[in-house]
Design a protein around this motif. Structure first.
Motif, PDB file in Angstrom:
ATOM      1  N   GLU A 461      -3.067 -41.557  48.600  1.00 53.74           N
ATOM      2  CA  GLU A 461      -3.239 -40.220  48.042  1.00 53.74           C
ATOM      3  C   GLU A 461      -2.448 -39.155  48.799  1.00 53.74           C
ATOM      4  O   GLU A 461      -2.334 -38.018  48.332  1.00 53.74           O
ATOM      5  N   ALA A 462      -1.934 -39.499  49.977  1.00 50.06           N
ATOM      6  CA  ALA A 462      -1.312 -38.494  50.847  1.00 50.06           C
ATOM      7  C   ALA A 462       0.179 -38.329  50.547  1.00 50.06           C
ATOM      8  O   ALA A 462       0.850 -39.261  50.080  1.00 50.06           O
ATOM      9  N   ASP A 463       0.661 -37.137  50.858  1.00 45.24           N
ATOM     10  CA  ASP A 463       2.099 -36.854  50.806  1.00 45.24           C
ATOM     11  C   ASP A 463       2.689 -36.714  52.205  1.00 45.24           C
ATOM     12  O   ASP A 463       3.904 -36.766  52.374  1.00 45.24           O
ATOM     13  N   LEU A 464       1.817 -36.531  53.196  1.00 44.10           N
ATOM     14  CA  LEU A 464       2.274 -36.321  54.570  1.00 44.10           C
ATOM     15  C   LEU A 464       1.150 -36.695  55.522  1.00 44.10           C
ATOM     16  O   LEU A 464      -0.014 -36.384  55.270  1.00 44.10           O
ATOM     17  N   LEU A 465       1.505 -37.382  56.604  1.00 42.80           N
ATOM     18  CA  LEU A 465       0.543 -37.668  57.668  1.00 42.80           C
ATOM     19  C   LEU A 465       0.841 -36.750  58.846  1.00 42.80           C
ATOM     20  O   LEU A 465       2.000 -36.607  59.255  1.00 42.80           O
ATOM     21  N   VAL A 466      -0.206 -36.134  59.400  1.00 40.33           N
ATOM     22  CA  VAL A 466      -0.071 -35.295  60.582  1.00 40.33           C
ATOM     23  C   VAL A 466      -0.761 -35.986  61.748  1.00 40.33           C
ATOM     24  O   VAL A 466      -1.957 -36.310  61.675  1.00 40.33           O
ATOM     25  N   VAL A 467      -0.019 -36.232  62.821  1.00 38.25           N
ATOM     26  CA  VAL A 467      -0.566 -36.779  64.064  1.00 38.25           C
ATOM     27  C   VAL A 467      -0.610 -35.627  65.068  1.00 38.25           C
ATOM     28  O   VAL A 467       0.438 -35.164  65.530  1.00 38.25           O
ATOM     29  N   SER A 468      -1.795 -35.156  65.402  1.00 37.36           N
ATOM     30  CA  SER A 468      -1.948 -33.955  66.236  1.00 37.36           C
ATOM     31  C   SER A 468      -2.382 -34.271  67.657  1.00 37.36           C
ATOM     32  O   SER A 468      -2.831 -33.388  68.381  1.00 37.36           O
ATOM     33  N   SER A 469      -2.220 -35.503  68.092  1.00 37.67           N
ATOM     34  CA  SER A 469      -2.824 -35.999  69.327  1.00 37.67           C
ATOM     35  C   SER A 469      -2.373 -35.265  70.589  1.00 37.67           C
ATOM     36  O   SER A 469      -1.231 -34.816  70.694  1.00 37.67           O
TER      37      SER A 469
END
Length: 562
Positions: A461-469
């Protein structure tokens, strides 16, 4: 030698009076009970033991192997539920004991064992290790939920004093000197384990952190499965207090599992190692694999002395900012380790260049395909008319910085592009994240999903993954998002830059990260060509990385030689 356990698996004990044990135990509860009884069978070879079982609340972590399980001296044992009896099927050891073992022998000599197996309803709560009970700590938690980024800034300043511990070359441990006169353990000596009998079951010993959700755990469980399919009995020890929600995973079917409850200290004499010596003389252990288990790291030298011909492998993912973490623990006992497995080129470089580990002992084999089948990756274009969907996938834990994602979403609410936000994951800080979301006024804006939903469903369902680690190795979610056809933006931490190009990276500083995530998400939501080009560059980097054998392929070859 073995019998059937309460979970139907092979066991090192026989229950002689078990009528009162509840018949409705879940797989998780049965495996916790199995672990406790196998541990105490190894610690009391050939003996009969009385078993006392106690009630608990959601705040009561399992008490299975810690020192109080021998003598009952813990407030955890307040309400007895039922009793049982067991007989250890482990053969006793004939040897002369040492004065240093007196405390361990006294504990193991107790006629009873005191156990608490938490019921499954505790899984609905955050782990009690992260629930503040002191009123002042509750106030501090509430303030952190309102101003989480200020807390992160202060914490980063505090971490600066630990920088030298992981940027300088570590001094290796001298195990033999610790037991020499005047050494740390000069009141005892090293007593290697005696040989296993002919025809003993072939086994591989694994040390895991715990049985909870995480990329490292997914890989650890996969390695257990590989060893089992290669014909070995996996013996799996964990060393972190937990309700162990993942102990029922199918990868652990057929394994001998011992989840520790801390502190398992007084029962284990340095240089003698009562539990490990019982395992080594009962099973034909053909290899040792360490996945983020400090208890086992501390005993690798003893294992190497007891079984000098077996391979000892460790697998590490991330250099921690506070003290170096498990990669540094690995380096400290490098002399005992045969192979250091790392999941990223940057960690391999840290091992060889910063820490001076021989290059031939370091294997870089990336993770991948553990939650999503990669297949032939192609870019996934946006669904016409649908909102731009931004996903966070990871544990609700401080390392993953979910608060940074939440604050970025708060800023993105002003975007002219219709957007949807998903936070997928659970963990010890799940309710605190709820507090942060509420504090930011984003209830109903951010969709929450637990690990009960497959990661693939969210990536679909996503268009973009954000990794905020705050810190990472090379995230499994990054590899799998790219393999699933969507690009990733990430904080510039750990080995993320091995995959993510500069234009997809944001600062590790939390305030800068929030502003930069807002700008990059908006940019990619407005420019489909830029989103596709970012994915193409990341996919090319991933393809370059995956030219190396994957961790699963490498380990399958490795274990086949054992």
């Amino acid at each position: 030698m073995t019998s059937e356990s309460v979970s139907g698996l092979a066991a090192l004990y026989r229950l002689t009076h078990s009528e009162e044990i509840p018949a409705d135990l879940s797989v998780r509860e049965k495996r916790l009970l199995d672990g406790a009884l196998n541990f105490h069978a190894l610690m009391a070879p050939g003996r009969r033991l009385q078993l006392y079982f106690y009630d608990g609340t959601w705040e009561s972590l399992p008490r299975l192997t810690d020192d109080s399980s021998f003598n009952g001296l813990s407030r955890a044992f307040r309400a007895r539920l039922f009793d049982a009896e067991m007989e250890s099927l482990v053969a006793p050891e004939e040897r002369v004991t040492l004065p240093a073992e007196e405390e361990s022998i006294h504990l193991a000599g107790q006629a009873a064992r005191h156990l608490h197996v938490s019921r499954d309803d505790v899984i609905a709560y955050d782990p009690p290790r992260h629930i503040p009970t002191d009123p002042l700590r509750r106030v501090a938690r509430a303030i952190r939920a309102r101003t989480p980024l200020m807390y992160d800034e202060v914490r980063d300043v505090e971490l600066l004093r630990h920088r030298r511990s992981y940027t300088a070359r570590a001094v290796r441990r001298n195990y033999a000197a610790e037991f020499a006169p005047g050494g740390v353990h000069d009141d005892t000596r090293i007593v290697p384990a005696s040989p296993a009998p002919d025809g003993a079951v072939k086994a591989v010993l694994f040390g895991l952190h715990w049985f909870e959700l995480g990329g490292a755990e997914r890989w650890a469980f996969e390695s257990v499965r590989i060893a089992r399919e290669a014909g070995f009995l996996p013996i799996v020890l964990s060393n972190r207090d937990s309700h162990q929600p993942w102990i029922s995973r199918q990868e652990l079917d057929g394994a001998l599992i011992i989840p520790f409850s801390e502190a398992t200290v007084l029962s284990q004499t340095a240089g003698i190692e009562e539990l490990l010596r019982a395992i080594l003389r009962t099973f034909d252990v053909r290899g040792v694999v360490v996945h983020h288990n400090q208890w086992l790291y501390d005993r690798l030298d003893w294992i190497a002395l007891s079984r000098p011909d077996i391979p000892i492998v460790d697998s590490t993912h991330i250099v921690e900012y506070r003290g170096g973490g498990f990669p540094l623990s690995s380096v400290l006992v490098d002399d005992a380790i045969t192979i250091h497995h790392t999941i990223s080129p940057k960690l391999a470089q840290w091992m060889t260049e910063t820490q001076g580990v021989a290059a031939e002992k370091v294997v870089m084999a990336p993770l991948g395909g553990l939650t999503v089948e990669p297949g032939d990756a192609t870019f996934r274009h946006r669904v016409p008319g649908a909102p731009f969907t931004v996903a966070f996938v990871g544990r609700m834990a401080r390392q993953k910085a979910p608060e940074v994602f939440v604050q970025a979403v708060h800023r993105l609410m002003n975007s002219t592009v219709p957007m949807r936000f998903i936070m997928h994951g659970d963990g010890e800080m799940a309710t605190w994240v709820t507090d942060v979301i509420r504090g930011a006024g984003l209830e109903g804006v951010i969709e929450r999903r637990t690990s009960a939903i497959p990661v693939a469903a969210t990536l679909d369902e996503a268009d973009l993954l954000v990794v905020s680690s705050h810190n990472e190795g090379l995230t499994l979610t990054t590899l799998e998002a790219i393999a699933h056809g969507l690009p990733v933006i990430s904080t510039d931490v750990g080995a993320q830059s091995d995959i993510i190009p500069t234009r997809g990276l944001v600062s590790r500083n939390v305030h800068l990260a929030v502003r930069q995530i807002e700008k990059k998400v908006t940019w990619l939501a407005e420019d489909e060509t830029a989103r596709e080009l970012l994915w193409q560059e990341e996919h090319a980097a991933e393809q370059q990385l995956t030219r190396h054998a994957s961790a699963s392929e490498w380990f399958a070859r490795e274990v086949s030689a054992w």
